[in-house]
Design a protein around this motif. Structure first.
Motif, mmCIF file in Angstrom:
data_model
loop_
_atom_site.group_PDB
_atom_site.id
_atom_site.type_symbol
_atom_site.label_atom_id
_atom_site.label_comp_id
_atom_site.label_asym_id
_atom_site.label_seq_id
_atom_site.Cartn_x
_atom_site.Cartn_y
_atom_site.Cartn_z
ATOM 1 N N PRO A 233 24.925 37.289 36.876
ATOM 2 C CA PRO A 233 24.555 36.294 37.878
ATOM 3 C C PRO A 233 24.938 36.764 39.282
ATOM 4 O O PRO A 233 25.821 37.620 39.442
ATOM 5 N N GLU A 234 24.274 36.208 40.299
ATOM 6 C CA GLU A 234 24.559 36.596 41.680
ATOM 7 C C GLU A 234 26.002 36.309 42.067
ATOM 8 O O GLU A 234 26.582 37.029 42.871
ATOM 9 N N GLN A 235 26.572 35.258 41.529
ATOM 10 C CA GLN A 235 27.952 34.898 41.819
ATOM 11 C C GLN A 235 28.740 34.814 40.510
ATOM 12 O O GLN A 235 28.984 33.733 39.988
ATOM 13 N N PRO A 236 29.116 35.966 39.963
ATOM 14 C CA PRO A 236 29.824 35.937 38.685
ATOM 15 C C PRO A 236 31.201 35.290 38.831
ATOM 16 O O PRO A 236 31.857 35.427 39.851
ATOM 17 N N SER A 237 31.604 34.584 37.803
ATOM 18 C CA SER A 237 32.919 33.949 37.794
ATOM 19 C C SER A 237 34.002 35.012 37.650
ATOM 20 O O SER A 237 33.744 36.146 37.221
ATOM 21 N N SER A 238 35.214 34.633 37.977
ATOM 22 C CA SER A 238 36.330 35.572 37.804
ATOM 23 C C SER A 238 36.511 35.900 36.328
ATOM 24 O O SER A 238 36.893 37.015 35.980
ATOM 25 N N ARG A 239 36.202 34.953 35.458
ATOM 26 C CA ARG A 239 36.292 35.192 34.010
ATOM 27 C C ARG A 239 35.303 36.279 33.578
ATOM 28 O O ARG A 239 35.649 37.171 32.803
ATOM 29 N N LEU A 240 34.083 36.217 34.100
ATOM 30 C CA LEU A 240 33.072 37.220 33.768
ATOM 31 C C LEU A 240 33.471 38.586 34.326
ATOM 32 O O LEU A 240 33.350 39.606 33.648
ATOM 33 N N ILE A 241 33.976 38.608 35.537
ATOM 34 C CA ILE A 241 34.435 39.869 36.136
ATOM 35 C C ILE A 241 35.544 40.479 35.290
ATOM 36 O O ILE A 241 35.566 41.694 35.061
ATOM 37 N N GLU A 242 36.447 39.652 34.794
ATOM 38 C CA GLU A 242 37.535 40.148 33.937
ATOM 39 C C GLU A 242 36.994 40.744 32.638
ATOM 40 O O GLU A 242 37.523 41.728 32.135
ATOM 41 N N ARG A 243 35.924 40.163 32.095
ATOM 42 C CA ARG A 243 35.313 40.702 30.873
ATOM 43 C C ARG A 243 34.695 42.079 31.139
ATOM 44 O O ARG A 243 34.750 42.961 30.295
ATOM 45 N N LEU B 128 30.652 26.013 52.572
ATOM 46 C CA LEU B 128 30.632 26.892 53.742
ATOM 47 C C LEU B 128 31.066 28.304 53.369
ATOM 48 O O LEU B 128 30.429 29.292 53.765
ATOM 49 N N LEU B 129 32.136 28.424 52.594
ATOM 50 C CA LEU B 129 32.626 29.748 52.178
ATOM 51 C C LEU B 129 31.586 30.478 51.333
ATOM 52 O O LEU B 129 31.380 31.684 51.498
ATOM 53 N N ARG B 130 30.932 29.753 50.436
ATOM 54 C CA ARG B 130 29.893 30.371 49.608
ATOM 55 C C ARG B 130 28.714 30.823 50.462
ATOM 56 O O ARG B 130 28.164 31.902 50.241
ATOM 57 N N THR B 131 28.320 30.010 51.438
ATOM 58 C CA THR B 131 27.212 30.374 52.319
ATOM 59 C C THR B 131 27.554 31.622 53.115
ATOM 60 O O THR B 131 26.744 32.538 53.226
ATOM 61 N N GLU B 132 28.763 31.666 53.669
ATOM 62 C CA GLU B 132 29.199 32.849 54.416
ATOM 63 C C GLU B 132 29.165 34.095 53.540
ATOM 64 O O GLU B 132 28.685 35.147 53.947
ATOM 65 N N ARG B 133 29.686 33.959 52.324
ATOM 66 C CA ARG B 133 29.715 35.096 51.401
ATOM 67 C C ARG B 133 28.294 35.553 51.081
ATOM 68 O O ARG B 133 27.998 36.740 51.091
ATOM 69 N N ASP B 134 27.403 34.612 50.822
ATOM 70 C CA ASP B 134 26.030 34.955 50.468
ATOM 71 C C ASP B 134 25.302 35.636 51.615
ATOM 72 O O ASP B 134 24.484 36.523 51.396
ATOM 73 N N GLN B 135 25.599 35.256 52.839
ATOM 74 C CA GLN B 135 24.956 35.888 53.990
ATOM 75 C C GLN B 135 25.417 37.326 54.138
ATOM 76 O O GLN B 135 24.648 38.203 54.489
ATOM 77 N N VAL C 222 33.888 41.865 42.805
ATOM 78 C CA VAL C 222 34.975 41.154 43.471
ATOM 79 C C VAL C 222 34.668 40.978 44.960
ATOM 80 O O VAL C 222 34.963 39.948 45.551
ATOM 81 N N GLU C 223 34.039 41.989 45.562
ATOM 82 C CA GLU C 223 33.682 41.917 46.979
ATOM 83 C C GLU C 223 32.474 41.021 47.220
ATOM 84 O O GLU C 223 32.090 40.792 48.349
ATOM 85 N N GLY C 224 31.867 40.520 46.148
ATOM 86 C CA GLY C 224 30.744 39.607 46.290
ATOM 87 C C GLY C 224 29.398 40.290 46.401
ATOM 88 O O GLY C 224 28.411 39.652 46.746
#
Length: 123
Positions: A104-114, A39-46, A70-72
């Motif tokens: 990717p459309e939903q990068p991981s926190s690890r990727l964001i840190e890189r 549900l959280l992912r769907t909300e974020r994607d919308q 970070v803001e998605g």
């Protein structure tokens, strides 16, 4: 996947929600946690359905790119390794050598840190 693992993913993926992993596992079944995460992912994607055009990515600073991720927000444009002698790999996303790729459309926190650390940069 164990309840605590799902709860940890939720906490990591949605830090702005103020969830605590131990409390989530106490309050919810594994099935409920999976549904909550979905549900959280769907909300974020919308909310995120806006994409930053390539020309705007070229003008963004690293901090602005990281903030958008970070803001998605979906960031279009190619990224590469700062040092082509290295590599980066995680489930579903890999960069090697001189390779350039969109994040990717939903990068991981690890990727964001890189990206934040300058290990992965705009191409």
């Amino acid at each position: 996947m164990a309840k605590i693992d799902i709860a940890n993913e939720i906490v990591e993926e949605f830090p702005d929600r103020g969830y605590e992993a131990n409390q989530l596992t106490t309050d919810h079944t594994e099935k409920e946690l999976i549904e909550l995460q979905s549900l959280l992912r769907t909300e974020r994607d919308q909310v995120v359905n806006e994409t930053t055009p390539q020309s705007e990515v070229e003008d963004l600073t690293t901090d602005e790119i990281v903030q958008a991720l970070v803001e998605g927000k979906v960031i279009s444009g190619n990224f590469k390794l700062a040092d082509p002698r290295t590599h980066y790999a995680e489930n579903g996303f890999t960069l090697v050598g001189e390779q350039e790729k969109e994040l990717p459309e939903q990068p991981s926190s690890r990727l964001i840190e890189r990206v934040r650390a300058g290990f992965i940069v705009k191409a």
